[in-house]
Write a protein that holds these residues in place. Sequence first.
Motif, PDB file in Angstrom:
ATOM      1  N   LYS A 140       8.471  13.003   5.404  1.00 24.14           N
ATOM      2  CA  LYS A 140       7.599  11.995   4.828  1.00 24.14           C
ATOM      3  C   LYS A 140       8.446  10.946   4.105  1.00 24.14           C
ATOM      4  N   ALA A 141       8.383   9.717   4.588  1.00 28.76           N
ATOM      5  CA  ALA A 141       9.084   8.587   3.977  1.00 28.76           C
ATOM      6  C   ALA A 141       8.070   7.746   3.204  1.00 28.76           C
ATOM      7  N   PRO A 142       8.523   6.812   2.379  1.00 28.69           N
ATOM      8  CA  PRO A 142       7.581   5.965   1.635  1.00 28.69           C
ATOM      9  C   PRO A 142       6.570   5.232   2.531  1.00 28.69           C
ATOM     10  N   ASP A 143       7.004   4.885   3.753  1.00 26.04           N
ATOM     11  CA  ASP A 143       6.108   4.179   4.677  1.00 26.04           C
ATOM     12  C   ASP A 143       5.284   5.119   5.541  1.00 26.04           C
ATOM     13  N   GLY A 144       5.408   6.432   5.321  1.00 32.41           N
ATOM     14  CA  GLY A 144       4.670   7.413   6.107  1.00 32.41           C
ATOM     15  C   GLY A 144       5.610   8.328   6.857  1.00 32.41           C
ATOM     16  N   PRO A 145       5.057   9.230   7.670  1.00 36.63           N
ATOM     17  CA  PRO A 145       5.896  10.179   8.409  1.00 36.63           C
ATOM     18  C   PRO A 145       6.873   9.455   9.330  1.00 36.63           C
ATOM     19  N   THR A 146       8.097   9.954   9.375  1.00 35.84           N
ATOM     20  CA  THR A 146       9.126   9.384  10.238  1.00 35.84           C
ATOM     21  C   THR A 146      10.007  10.515  10.747  1.00 35.84           C
TER      22      THR A 146
END
Length: 160
Positions: A140-146
Motif C-alpha cells: 500500500k503506497a500513498p496513492d493506493g496499492p502498487t
Amino acid sequence: MTGGPEPMSTAARAAIERELADLRKEREAVAVTLRGGGGDQTGDRVDQADELERGTELDRLDRRIADLEDRLKQADVAGAPSADVVGVGSTVTVRFADGDEQTVHIGEVAEMYDADMVTADSPLGSALMGSRAGDTVTYKAPDGPTSAVVVSLGGPGGAS
C-alpha cells in the motif's frame, strides 16, 4: 520480522553503538549526582524529590542500555543476512511499476543519513520480507496499492 534473532546492517549497528556510548555517558553523569546510602539525610523534600527523579532516570537509562546490548547480541547470533531471501539487513534492488529501479537496505530503524533505508515494518519493507529475486510484491503506497519486482538481493546485479 520473524520473531527470532534478526541480522543487522552495518549502519544500524553503528547507530546503536553510538546511542549506547551516549547513554553510558549520560548514565555516568546522572549516577555521580546521586547520594550514596547512609549519607547526610537532612535534605528538604525538594532535594528528596530531585533525588528520586534522578533515580528514576537512572533506571530508564539502565533499561535502554540493556535493550540495546541485547539487540546487538541477537544480531551477532543471527549472523549475516541471507543471500537468497529478503530479511532485515538485506540490500535489495527493486523495479517499481513505473520502471524505476532503486536499491534499498532493509533495516530495523530508519537512519536519517541513509536515504535508501526501508524499515522492515514499512509497507514496502513488509512486502519485501521473505521474497526472492524475481518475485513481485504488492504493498500500500500513498496513492493506493502498487507493486514492485525484486530484481536482485545484495545490491545492483545481485552482488553480495
